[in-house]
Structure formats: C-alpha cells, structure tokens
Design a protein around this motif. Structure first.
Motif, short mmCIF file in Angstrom:
data_model
loop_
_atom_site.label_atom_id
_atom_site.label_comp_id
_atom_site.label_asym_id
_atom_site.label_seq_id
_atom_site.Cartn_x
_atom_site.Cartn_y
_atom_site.Cartn_z
N LEU A 1 0.70 -1.16 0.01
CA LEU A 1 -0.05 -0.10 -0.04
C LEU A 1 0.92 1.20 -0.05
O LEU A 1 2.01 1.29 0.71
N GLU A 2 0.26 2.24 -0.54
CA GLU A 2 0.99 3.54 -0.43
C GLU A 2 -0.02 4.54 0.52
O GLU A 2 -1.24 4.41 0.28
N ALA A 3 0.43 5.43 1.24
CA ALA A 3 -0.27 6.37 2.00
C ALA A 3 0.72 7.53 2.03
O ALA A 3 1.72 7.56 1.91
N ARG A 4 -0.08 8.89 2.39
CA ARG A 4 0.86 9.98 2.79
C ARG A 4 1.56 9.64 4.01
O ARG A 4 0.61 9.10 4.75
N MET A 5 2.88 10.00 3.92
CA MET A 5 3.65 9.81 5.11
C MET A 5 4.20 11.04 5.68
O MET A 5 4.67 11.89 4.98
N ALA A 6 4.60 11.08 6.87
CA ALA A 6 5.38 12.03 7.71
C ALA A 6 6.49 11.61 7.99
O ALA A 6 7.83 11.69 7.11
N CYS A 7 6.57 10.90 9.23
CA CYS A 7 7.67 10.31 9.83
C CYS A 7 8.43 9.21 9.14
O CYS A 7 9.41 8.82 9.04
N GLY A 8 7.48 8.08 8.65
CA GLY A 8 7.85 6.84 8.00
C GLY A 8 8.40 5.65 8.94
O GLY A 8 8.61 4.78 8.68
N PHE A 9 8.37 6.21 10.33
CA PHE A 9 8.79 4.96 11.05
C PHE A 9 7.76 4.66 12.49
O PHE A 9 8.27 4.35 13.48
#
Ligand SMILES: Cc1cc2nc3c(=O)[nH]c(=O)nc-3n(C[C@H](O)[C@H](O)[C@H](O)COP(=O)(O)OP(=O)(O)OC[C@H]3O[C@@H](n4cnc5c(N)ncnc54)[C@H](O)[C@@H]3O)c2cc1C
Ligand code: FES
Length: 248
Positions: free
Chosen positions: A210-218
């Motif tokens: 899946l792809e999603a809008r991300m900020a931190c990624g962790f």
C-alpha cells in the motif's frame, strides 16, 4: 529514529527517463542497499537546494547492486518534479530500510501485478523470488506512452487503452491458465481490491503493498493510518505489505 535504520548521504549515479513522466534513478548506497529486503522502502530528501520541502518522501527500492540502489519514480508533485533535474553527483539523503517485506515463497507459481508505478517494489521481489518460484509479471498502464521497455526482463505489459479494460480484469484468466498459488500486487486500491476479491474465489493467497501519505515513516506520527479488518494499521510500520484478507 528507531534502531536498525540507517541515514545515508549519497550521490546520484544516473537519472534516466524510461516512460512518460517515469524515471529510473540510480543512487550510491554502501549500507542501505545491503540491508534492504523486497517490499521495504526508504525516505528521501533531495538536498539543501530543496529545503522548502521539510518532509522526506517515501519510495520503494526497485533494484539493488554492489554500492548502489535504484528507484523507479513517477512525477506527482513538488519533490518528484524536482527529482527529474537531479544529475550525476547531486547529493541526497536516504533513511531506511523502512517497513515490512513481502513473504518468502518456495516452489510456487506467483503472479505479480503492478498498476502504474506500483510495479516498482514488485521488481525487487521478483529478483529474489525467481530463484525458487515460477513468476508471471504483469505491468498495467493506462496508455502506451506509460509502457516501459523491460529489455531482457520478462514482463507482460497490459495497456488499458488497447485492451479496453483494466489489468485486474485478467486476474481470473491468469489464475486458471498458470495455476497461480499466490499474487503480489501494488497499485491503485480499486485494482488491488478487485484482485483480492477474485483471488479469494480460487483460494489464492494475496499480498498487497500500500501507499499512503507519510510524514515520519517509522511509526511516530500516525499520519499513514489505514483501516483494516482488525482496526487501524500504520502503513509505514505494520506495512506497507499487507495480506489481502486483512484489508478486503
Ligand atoms: C511505501 C511507499 C512506497 C512508494 N514507492 C514509490 C515508488 O517506488 N515510486 C514512486 O514514484 N512513488 C512511490 N511512492 C509515492 C511517493 O511517495 C509519492 O509520489 C511522492 O511522495 C510524491 O511527492 P511529491 O512531492 O512529488 O508530490 P506532492 O506534491 O507531495 O503530492 C502530489 C500529489 O500526489 C499525491 N500523493 C503524494 N504522495 C502520495 C501517496 N503516498 N499516496 C497517494 N497519493 C500521494 C498528493 O495527494 C498530491 O495530489 C511510494 C509511497 C509509499 C508510501
Ligand atoms: S508515517 Fe508517521 S506513523 Fe506512519
């Protein structure tokens, strides 16, 4: 920053247009390239000249080799637009490996279906899986301008405008024709959902990236949450790879 993740300051080796608004960028990497597994992703920022974009952007790793990794990317907005200007020697920063991986299989017939730029993570998976499994790789694109020339790599390109239907509409034919045991897919949600629905009828295991809008990624900001059958999941740490049955 969680343990096990690396920050790497790297330089671009090459950046080539491979189809309409689609580029393959090869980046020097002495650490992340060795650690990354199929399905995992990296977060990238493209240097001090682009400080107006504070958030790093997530990209799947398309290929790895000694001292380098590659990303296949599509121009979407500000950062991917500026990535097209990167030249040999330009600096960027990468964080990774992030997220989970596709499953390991042995002696199965696996169908890989990438919709548009969703083909990217599947190609690294294919490289690993082809050692033990029989693979059929399908790349679905809307127009022939988006088709990629795959060279020696065996990829069947489905062009929607020629066929008159989306690539997911062929799932049942492929399952029957090749006695498919498992499907890996990445692309638009409706495409992956349709594939999962057909696969369920034939008891075929599905994994979807899946792809999603991300900020931190962790896992720290909850910006990438999606609803699964077991409640909310973070795409960056619970995924990006999910079993089809968890979602649809
Ligand atoms: C795990 C993961 C792996 C990815 N792998 C790849 C890859 O291999 N190749 C590739 O080209 N792209 C990949 N992406 C998508 C990529 O992160 C976005 O295209 C990129 O962040 C866009 O940045 P931008 O600044 O150019 O666009 P922005 O200016 O930030 O956005 C432009 C438009 O794209 C939309 N958009 C941006 N990011 C996403 C997203 N994640 N999902 C849905 N819509 C989005 C925005 O809503 C907006 O409409 C991946 C995303 C994730 C989460
Ligand atoms: S991107 Fe921050 S929790 Fe997933």
């Amino acid at each position: 920053m969680p343990t096990g993740k690396l920050i790497e300051h790297s330089a671009v080796i090459s950046n080539t247009k491979v189809a309409e608004e689609t580029y393959l960028i090869k980046i020097g990497s002495s650490h992340i390239a060795k650690k990354i597994n199929p399905g995992q992703f990296i977060n990238i920022s493209i240097g001090t000249q682009f400080t107006d974009h504070l958030l790093k952007r997530p990209f799947s790793v398309y290929d790895t080799g000694p001292g380098h990794l590659s990303i296949l990317y599509k121009v979407k907005g500000a950062v991917t637009g500026q990535m097209t200007d990167l030249k040999k020697g330009d600096k960027l920063e990468m964080v990774g490996p992030l997220g989970n991986t596709f499953s390991n299989f042995g002696k199965k017939t696996i169908l890989l279906v990438g919709g548009g730029i969703g083909i990217a993570p599947l190609m690294l998976a294919a490289k690993t899986l082809k050692k033990k499994n029989k693979l059929i790789i399908l790349h679905g694109v809307r127009t022939k301008k988006e088709a990629i020339s795959w060279g020696q790599t065996k990829v069947k390109t489905h062009i929607d405008e020629n066929k008159g239907h989306f690539v997911c509409e062929e799932t049942e034919d492929y399952i029957k024709k090749y006695s498919v045991n498992a499907i890996l897919t990445c692309g638009p949600i409706p495409m992956m959902k349709r594939i999962a629905e057909v696969a369920r009828l034939y008891n075929v295991f599905v994994e979807a990236s899946l792809e999603a809008r991300m900020a931190c990624g962790f896992g720290a900001c909850v910006g990438c949450a999606i609803e699964s059958k077991q409640g909310f999941k973070k795409v960056c740490t619970d995924g990006p790879v999910f079993k089809g049955e968890e979602l649809w």
